[in-house]
Design a protein around this motif. Structure first.
Motif, PDB file in Angstrom:
ATOM      1  N   ARG A   1       0.882  -1.176   0.000  1.00 21.75           N
ATOM      2  CA  ARG A   1       0.000   0.000   0.000  1.00 21.75           C
ATOM      3  C   ARG A   1       0.911   1.215   0.000  1.00 21.75           C
ATOM      4  O   ARG A   1       1.600   1.478   0.987  1.00 21.75           O
ATOM      5  N   LEU A   2       0.924   1.960  -1.110  1.00 20.63           N
ATOM      6  CA  LEU A   2       1.938   2.985  -1.309  1.00 20.63           C
ATOM      7  C   LEU A   2       1.325   4.243  -1.906  1.00 20.63           C
ATOM      8  O   LEU A   2       0.276   4.209  -2.545  1.00 20.63           O
ATOM      9  N   ARG A   3       2.030   5.339  -1.744  1.00 23.49           N
ATOM     10  CA  ARG A   3       1.643   6.588  -2.387  1.00 23.49           C
ATOM     11  C   ARG A   3       2.000   6.555  -3.862  1.00 23.49           C
ATOM     12  O   ARG A   3       2.892   5.792  -4.283  1.00 23.49           O
ATOM     13  N   LEU A   4       1.325   7.386  -4.631  1.00 26.51           N
ATOM     14  CA  LEU A   4       1.717   7.611  -6.020  1.00 26.51           C
ATOM     15  C   LEU A   4       2.767   8.713  -6.006  1.00 26.51           C
ATOM     16  O   LEU A   4       2.450   9.900  -5.810  1.00 26.51           O
ATOM     17  N   ALA A   5       4.024   8.342  -6.172  1.00 28.03           N
ATOM     18  CA  ALA A   5       5.128   9.288  -6.006  1.00 28.03           C
ATOM     19  C   ALA A   5       5.098  10.353  -7.093  1.00 28.03           C
ATOM     20  O   ALA A   5       5.088  10.038  -8.286  1.00 28.03           O
ATOM     21  N   THR A   6       5.087  11.611  -6.672  1.00 24.56           N
ATOM     22  CA  THR A   6       5.178  12.706  -7.638  1.00 24.56           C
ATOM     23  C   THR A   6       6.615  12.926  -8.096  1.00 24.56           C
ATOM     24  O   THR A   6       6.845  13.458  -9.177  1.00 24.56           O
ATOM     25  N   SER A   7       7.567  12.512  -7.280  1.00 27.77           N
ATOM     26  CA  SER A   7       8.983  12.563  -7.665  1.00 27.77           C
ATOM     27  C   SER A   7       9.736  11.539  -6.833  1.00 27.77           C
ATOM     28  O   SER A   7       9.325  11.197  -5.720  1.00 27.77           O
ATOM     29  N   ILE A   8      10.814  11.031  -7.386  1.00 28.25           N
ATOM     30  CA  ILE A   8      11.699  10.119  -6.670  1.00 28.25           C
ATOM     31  C   ILE A   8      13.112  10.662  -6.817  1.00 28.25           C
ATOM     32  O   ILE A   8      13.636  10.766  -7.934  1.00 28.25           O
ATOM     33  N   ASP A   9      13.715  11.031  -5.693  1.00 29.09           N
ATOM     34  CA  ASP A   9      15.065  11.591  -5.702  1.00 29.09           C
ATOM     35  C   ASP A   9      15.974  10.740  -4.842  1.00 29.09           C
ATOM     36  O   ASP A   9      15.552  10.194  -3.810  1.00 29.09           O
ATOM     37  N   THR A  10      17.213  10.624  -5.266  1.00 28.97           N
ATOM     38  CA  THR A  10      18.201   9.863  -4.506  1.00 28.97           C
ATOM     39  C   THR A  10      19.414  10.735  -4.200  1.00 28.97           C
ATOM     40  O   THR A  10      19.747  11.650  -4.961  1.00 28.97           O
ATOM     41  N   HIS A  11      20.026  10.444  -3.080  1.00 26.22           N
ATOM     42  CA  HIS A  11      21.307  11.051  -2.739  1.00 26.22           C
ATOM     43  C   HIS A  11      22.179   9.928  -2.187  1.00 26.22           C
ATOM     44  O   HIS A  11      22.156   9.641  -0.993  1.00 26.22           O
ATOM     45  N   PHE A  12      22.904   9.274  -3.080  1.00 23.71           N
ATOM     46  CA  PHE A  12      23.793   8.192  -2.683  1.00 23.71           C
ATOM     47  C   PHE A  12      25.225   8.716  -2.666  1.00 23.71           C
ATOM     48  O   PHE A  12      25.584   9.615  -3.419  1.00 23.71           O
ATOM     49  N   GLU A  13      26.011   8.100  -1.813  1.00 23.86           N
ATOM     50  CA  GLU A  13      27.403   8.536  -1.636  1.00 23.86           C
ATOM     51  C   GLU A  13      28.157   8.440  -2.950  1.00 23.86           C
ATOM     52  O   GLU A  13      28.035   7.462  -3.688  1.00 23.86           O
ATOM     53  N   ARG A  14      28.923   9.471  -3.259  1.00 22.12           N
ATOM     54  CA  ARG A  14      29.755   9.515  -4.457  1.00 22.12           C
ATOM     55  C   ARG A  14      31.231   9.503  -4.053  1.00 22.12           C
ATOM     56  O   ARG A  14      31.612  10.000  -2.993  1.00 22.12           O
ATOM     57  N   THR A  15      32.047   8.966  -4.938  1.00 21.85           N
ATOM     58  CA  THR A  15      33.489   9.022  -4.713  1.00 21.85           C
ATOM     59  C   THR A  15      33.955  10.467  -4.820  1.00 21.85           C
ATOM     60  O   THR A  15      33.563  11.197  -5.736  1.00 21.85           O
ATOM     61  N   GLU A  16      34.766  10.884  -3.894  1.00 21.57           N
ATOM     62  CA  GLU A  16      35.212  12.272  -3.885  1.00 21.57           C
ATOM     63  C   GLU A  16      36.046  12.576  -5.125  1.00 21.57           C
ATOM     64  O   GLU A  16      36.925  11.799  -5.514  1.00 21.57           O
ATOM     65  N   ASP A  17      35.754  13.707  -5.744  1.00 21.13           N
ATOM     66  CA  ASP A  17      36.462  14.150  -6.939  1.00 21.13           C
ATOM     67  C   ASP A  17      37.582  15.089  -6.522  1.00 21.13           C
ATOM     68  O   ASP A  17      37.331  16.177  -5.966  1.00 21.13           O
ATOM     69  N   ALA A  18      38.810  14.667  -6.794  1.00 21.21           N
ATOM     70  CA  ALA A  18      39.961  15.477  -6.387  1.00 21.21           C
ATOM     71  C   ALA A  18      39.986  16.822  -7.092  1.00 21.21           C
ATOM     72  O   ALA A  18      40.572  17.794  -6.586  1.00 21.21           O
ATOM     73  N   ALA A  19      39.326  16.923  -8.262  1.00 15.02           N
ATOM     74  CA  ALA A  19      39.319  18.183  -9.004  1.00 15.02           C
ATOM     75  C   ALA A  19      38.269  19.154  -8.481  1.00 15.02           C
ATOM     76  O   ALA A  19      38.230  20.308  -8.905  1.00 15.02           O
ATOM     77  N   ASP A  20      37.396  18.708  -7.583  1.00 13.61           N
ATOM     78  CA  ASP A  20      36.352  19.580  -7.047  1.00 13.61           C
ATOM     79  C   ASP A  20      36.925  20.367  -5.879  1.00 13.61           C
ATOM     80  O   ASP A  20      37.248  19.785  -4.826  1.00 13.61           O
ATOM     81  N   PRO A  21      37.062  21.705  -6.009  1.00 13.75           N
ATOM     82  CA  PRO A  21      37.685  22.476  -4.922  1.00 13.75           C
ATOM     83  C   PRO A  21      36.852  22.475  -3.655  1.00 13.75           C
ATOM     84  O   PRO A  21      37.378  22.697  -2.558  1.00 13.75           O
TER      85      PRO A  21
END
Length: 525
Positions: free
Chosen positions: A370-390
């Motif tokens: 029994r679930l809602r009808l999702a208006t949006s589905i967003d994820t925030h999963f861990e990313r590997t750190e980018d050495a070029a990102d200051p």
């Protein structure tokens, strides 16, 4: 817009809105791209845009589930629809030759061939659906459309004209004489040229018993004539033009012989057939499926016995551990804690898959939902750190979650996996409290996988879920995620105890001169 009924977009949805040409951002994190690969095998019509596009109304979701219900209770119907889909391929193949670079009369002949193949497809579909009991979904509207089409004047005229053109071609008789490089074509008025009876009489005296049954090996069909055959055809048409004029007239008068509703149906029904294939593949591994109950803003939500679909496709029978989840009232944030490699991320991913499949109007893995009808589905999963990102990983985490917060609302589903892991425990708790509080106030349903157990104790909006370990050793993962308060166990300490690496163990080994590796317990062996 194509007029007439649609099995994918019955009623309230708009079937011709722009297709999504790229996967939504959540697909990679939830492994829905892997599910899409299974549902879109190479060489088949690509339905990824349909798989990406969740429905916007409960009525539309229920309409698709009704189609699945009709198919699930009628195996003969499913088999017949598969035959209908397969029969579309030779029709399209003939049309491609008919519009290709071949000679005009040859193209006209292939056009007639395509029309007659399509007539046979429609006739088979009519026999399958006419007076078929129990069609309670949009398939019933398709059945009524097919009956009206077959009984209609235009379709009967198409059938009559196709038979007439084929009969006219059947009257063409000609002879070909080849003398060196010279080919002579003339009409043949000699009548029947079937010499089989004469050959049989001539060799009757040599016959000693029944001839063995020999099955000729099938040779690949050559769809286009070579230049010599086409030249002969042109000479025959010059000598006997009337049948070929009838053929050209047929093509001119029936240029659009394919019914647009059935042409669309042949594509749309594949969405259902492929999901049935997915269900069959997972059912063979012991995964049950159910039809979810869908609501816009349910006071209670639950799913029982669900698994990660992508993981199930890669696993063998009995390899998966099903889980349950539920929330009610003011509960909005499911905080999942527990040991590493304990199934927390898989649980989070499986919940996201449930909401996406529900939004597609598909049966979902599990025994009940029994679930809602999702208006949006967003994820925030861990990313590997980018050495070029200051800004580093922390700033990237904050930017990404800010984007999610800006667009989520009461119908949203947000799935967060190990955010703020690059910071200290104190900072992760402080930042996590603020983000979780904002998510709870939006009304979104959030699954938050974290190592910060205190987030599960923040208030009535929080639901604490724990990935459990076995009670005997404290380190054997069960992969069950249970609703209970976190117990504060240090699983690193339990692992150290198991491997004889506690302080007193190490000191004892140093004193005795033993290798700590020899202290492994019998349960590990």
């Amino acid at each position: 817009m194509t007029p007439g009924p649609s099995v994918l977009f019955p009623g309230e949805e708009e079937p011709d809105q722009p297709a999504q040409v790229e996967d939504p951002s959540c697909f990679g994190d939830l492994h829905l791209d892997q599910v899409a690969d299974f549902l879109n095998p190479a060489g088949q019509v690509d339905l990824r845009s349909v798989f990406r596009q969740r429905l916007t109304t409960v009525a539309s979701v229920e309409a698709r589930l009704h189609v699945f219900a009709d198919l699930e209770r009628d195996a003969d119907l499913v088999a017949g629809l598969r035959r209908f889909v397969d029969a579309q391929k030779p029709v399209q193949q003939a049309l491609e030759v008919a519009s290709g670079p071949s000679y005009p009369r040859e193209r006209d002949g292939w056009f007639l061939e395509a029309a007659q193949r399509d007539l046979a497809c429609v006739a088979d579909l009519d026999r399958l659906l006419r007076d078929r009991p129990g069609l309670r979904s949009a398939l019933g509207a398709i059945a009524r459309h097919v009956v009206a089409l077959v009984d209609g004047t235009a379709h009967r005229r198409l059938h009559t004209d196709a038979d007439a053109a084929r009969s006219a071609l059947g009257t063409v008789r000609y002879q070909v004489r080849i003398q060196g490089a010279r080919v002579t074509v003339s009409l043949d008025d000699a009548g029947d040229d079937d010499f089989s009876a004469e050959v049989t009489r001539s060799f009757a005296r040599l016959r000693q018993g029944p001839a063995p049954q020999v099955r000729a090996a099938s040779a690949p069909q050559q769809l286009q004539a070579n230049h010599v055959e086409s030249k002969i055809l042109g000479l025959v048409a010059r000598l006997d033009p009337a049948p070929f004029a009838e053929l050209a007239r047929f093509r001119s008068e029936h240029a659009d012989f394919r019914d647009p509703v059935l042409l669309r149906f042949a594509t749309e029904i594949q969405f259902y057939l492929r999901h049935l294939d997915l269900m069959a593949a997972l059912s063979a591994h012991g995964v049950p499926f159910c039809h979810p109950r869908v609501e816009v803003d349910p006071d209670q939500e639950e799913a029982r016995g669900f698994v990660d679909v992508a993981l199930a496709l890669r696993s063998g029978p009995g390899a998966l551990v099903p889980n349950d989840v539920a929330r009610s009232g003011a509960e909005r944030v499911l905080v999942v804690t527990g040991p590493n490699q304990g199934g927390k991320t898989t649980f989070c991913r499986a919940v996201g898959q449930l909401f996406h499949l529900t939004g597609l109007g598909c049966p979902v893995p599990g025994t009940a939902a029994r679930l809602r009808l999702a208006t949006s589905i967003d994820t925030h999963f861990e990313r590997t750190e980018d050495a070029a990102d200051p800004g580093g990983q922390l700033e990237d985490d904050l930017r990404r979650i800010r984007t999610v917060l800006d667009r989520c609302g009461p119908g949203s589903v947000v799935l967060v996996n190990e955010m703020f892991s690059s910071t200290s425990l104190e900072d992760a708790e402080l930042l996590g409290r603020r983000v979780v509080d904002q998510l709870a106030r939006t009304g979104a349903l959030t699954v938050w996988v974290t190592f910060v157990e205190r987030l599960a104790r923040l208030g009535p909006a929080m639901v604490s879920l724990v990935a459990e370990v076995s009670e005997d050793t404290e380190v054997r993962r069960t992969f069950h995620v249970r609703r209970r308060r976190p117990d504060g166990h240090s699983y690193a300490l339990a692992l150290a105890r198991r491997h004889g690496l506690l302080r007193q163990d190490v000191l004892a080994c140093i004193t005795a001169g033993h290798d700590p590796d020899t202290r492994k317990g019998s349960e590990e062996r």
